[in-house]
Design an enzyme around this catalytic site. Structure first.
Site, mmCIF file in Angstrom:
data_model
loop_
_atom_site.group_PDB
_atom_site.id
_atom_site.type_symbol
_atom_site.label_atom_id
_atom_site.label_comp_id
_atom_site.label_asym_id
_atom_site.label_seq_id
_atom_site.Cartn_x
_atom_site.Cartn_y
_atom_site.Cartn_z
ATOM 1 N N ASN A 1 0.872 -1.191 0.000
ATOM 2 C CA ASN A 1 0.000 0.000 0.000
ATOM 3 C C ASN A 1 0.903 1.234 0.000
ATOM 4 O O ASN A 1 2.130 1.120 0.110
ATOM 5 C CB ASN A 1 -0.948 -0.022 1.199
ATOM 6 C CG ASN A 1 -0.207 -0.086 2.514
ATOM 7 O OD1 ASN A 1 0.604 0.788 2.825
ATOM 8 N ND2 ASN A 1 -0.443 -1.129 3.292
ATOM 9 N N VAL B 1 -0.350 -10.744 1.022
ATOM 10 C CA VAL B 1 0.994 -11.122 0.597
ATOM 11 C C VAL B 1 2.041 -10.169 1.213
ATOM 12 O O VAL B 1 3.171 -10.577 1.509
ATOM 13 C CB VAL B 1 1.073 -11.193 -0.948
ATOM 14 C CG1 VAL B 1 1.021 -9.844 -1.600
ATOM 15 C CG2 VAL B 1 2.293 -11.949 -1.398
ATOM 16 N N ASP B 2 1.642 -8.925 1.440
ATOM 17 C CA ASP B 2 2.523 -7.937 2.075
ATOM 18 C C ASP B 2 2.941 -8.429 3.472
ATOM 19 O O ASP B 2 4.139 -8.438 3.822
ATOM 20 C CB ASP B 2 1.742 -6.613 2.163
ATOM 21 C CG ASP B 2 2.598 -5.406 2.480
ATOM 22 O OD1 ASP B 2 3.824 -5.560 2.602
ATOM 23 O OD2 ASP B 2 2.026 -4.309 2.614
ATOM 24 N N THR C 1 -5.802 -7.964 -6.383
ATOM 25 C CA THR C 1 -6.949 -8.885 -6.467
ATOM 26 C C THR C 1 -7.381 -9.464 -5.123
ATOM 27 O O THR C 1 -8.274 -10.305 -5.060
ATOM 28 C CB THR C 1 -6.670 -10.068 -7.429
ATOM 29 O OG1 THR C 1 -5.646 -10.894 -6.853
ATOM 30 C CG2 THR C 1 -6.241 -9.588 -8.797
ATOM 31 N N GLY C 2 -6.741 -9.028 -4.032
ATOM 32 C CA GLY C 2 -7.140 -9.483 -2.695
ATOM 33 C C GLY C 2 -7.944 -8.386 -2.014
ATOM 34 O O GLY C 2 -9.042 -8.045 -2.451
HETATM 35 N N1 AR6 Z 1 2.025 -15.718 -1.969
HETATM 36 C C1 AR6 Z 1 1.455 -15.384 -3.145
HETATM 37 N N2 AR6 Z 1 0.271 -14.746 -3.231
HETATM 38 C C2 AR6 Z 1 -0.354 -14.444 -2.067
HETATM 39 C C3 AR6 Z 1 0.184 -14.740 -0.787
HETATM 40 C C4 AR6 Z 1 1.446 -15.405 -0.768
HETATM 41 N N3 AR6 Z 1 2.066 -15.726 0.367
HETATM 42 N N4 AR6 Z 1 -0.680 -14.281 0.164
HETATM 43 C C5 AR6 Z 1 -1.727 -13.728 -0.508
HETATM 44 N N5 AR6 Z 1 -1.535 -13.835 -1.849
HETATM 45 P P1 AR6 Z 1 -3.466 -8.857 -1.274
HETATM 46 P P2 AR6 Z 1 -3.927 -6.341 -2.739
HETATM 47 C C6 AR6 Z 1 -2.376 -13.363 -2.966
HETATM 48 O O1 AR6 Z 1 -4.697 -8.660 -0.464
HETATM 49 O O2 AR6 Z 1 -5.263 -6.778 -3.186
HETATM 50 C C7 AR6 Z 1 -2.239 -5.571 2.079
HETATM 51 O O3 AR6 Z 1 -2.749 -5.367 3.353
HETATM 52 C C8 AR6 Z 1 -3.858 -13.233 -2.719
HETATM 53 O O4 AR6 Z 1 -4.501 -14.471 -2.869
HETATM 54 O O5 AR6 Z 1 -2.253 -9.340 -0.579
HETATM 55 O O6 AR6 Z 1 -3.003 -5.704 -3.745
HETATM 56 C C9 AR6 Z 1 -1.360 -4.416 1.624
HETATM 57 O O7 AR6 Z 1 -0.629 -3.847 2.698
HETATM 58 C C10 AR6 Z 1 -4.263 -12.247 -3.822
HETATM 59 O O8 AR6 Z 1 -4.564 -12.933 -5.028
HETATM 60 O O9 AR6 Z 1 -3.046 -7.495 -2.057
HETATM 61 C C11 AR6 Z 1 -2.326 -3.436 1.057
HETATM 62 O O10 AR6 Z 1 -2.902 -2.628 2.058
HETATM 63 C C12 AR6 Z 1 -3.005 -11.417 -4.062
HETATM 64 O O11 AR6 Z 1 -1.968 -12.045 -3.297
HETATM 65 C C13 AR6 Z 1 -3.385 -4.326 0.443
HETATM 66 O O12 AR6 Z 1 -3.323 -5.565 1.151
HETATM 67 C C14 AR6 Z 1 -3.111 -9.977 -3.638
HETATM 68 O O13 AR6 Z 1 -3.867 -9.855 -2.449
HETATM 69 C C15 AR6 Z 1 -3.094 -4.601 -1.010
HETATM 70 O O14 AR6 Z 1 -4.159 -5.329 -1.552
#
Ligand code: AR6
Length: 167
Positions: free
Chosen positions: A24, A33-34, A118-119
């Protein structure tokens, strides 16, 4: 062999030159994932992130990988989905493109992307995959480095979408 590879795994386990974080604007960690990346990299990553003073949506910044197998983490900020009329596709495209430019500047031969936005950020998965693949394909056509791009799909729905779009 294709320069784009699909993987169903945890991004933090990827032995590549750079992994991309779906961060973010604060770059100070979060969930998804972050959170996983910061946990696996250890506290040194957060310390370096503090020195970056955030990042705007559609852009990215690079740090070391600390305790991760990857040498670098490229922290990208994707858009929050707000219905699609607020430039979300351009911002997502720009996030992927900036990561590839940074990777190329740092001579990263291999890079692994999560499915940015996409999360928690709610971007529709198929539409996000189309943007991601077009950004990567365009960049690879014009550049020799990175040599290999991995899409690491953690959730089965994203994996299936990429499988379809890549065949
Ligand atoms: N390895 C690979 N992919 C993953 C993992 C992992 N270990 N964990 C989750 N995913 P998101 P965003 C996938 O929510 O939508 C955070 O709080 C998950 O299934 O991580 O860009 C940040 O700090 C999904 O498809 O990221 C921001 O505030 C993808 O990673 C916010 O979330 C992205 O999901 C960013 O949201």
């Amino acid at each position: 062999m294709s320069r784009i590879q699909l993987v169903k795994d945890d991004l933090t386990r990827m032995k590549v030159d750079a992994i991309v974080n779906a961060a973010n604007q604060s770059l100070l960690g979060g969930g998804g994932v972050d959170g996983a990346i910061h946990r696996a990299a250890g506290p040194g990553l957060l310390e370096e992130c503090r020195s970056l003073h955030g990042c705007s949506t559609g852009s990215a910044k690079i740090t070391g990988g600390y305790q991760l197998p990857a040498r670098y983490v490229i922290h990208a900020v994707g858009p929050v989905w707000r219905g699609g009329d607020l430039g979300e596709a351009e911002l997502l495209n720009s996030a992927y493109e900036t990561c590839l430019q940074i990777a190329s500047q740092h001579e990263c031969k291999t890079i692994a992307f999560p499915n940015i936005s996409t999360g928690v950020y709610g971007y529709p998965k198929r539409a996000a995959a189309q943007v991601a693949l077009s950004a990567v394909n365009n960049f690879l056509e014009a550049n020799k480095v990175p040599e290999l791009v991995y899409f690491v799909c953690f959730d089965p729905e994203n994996y299936q979408i990429y499988q379809e779009l890549l065949t």
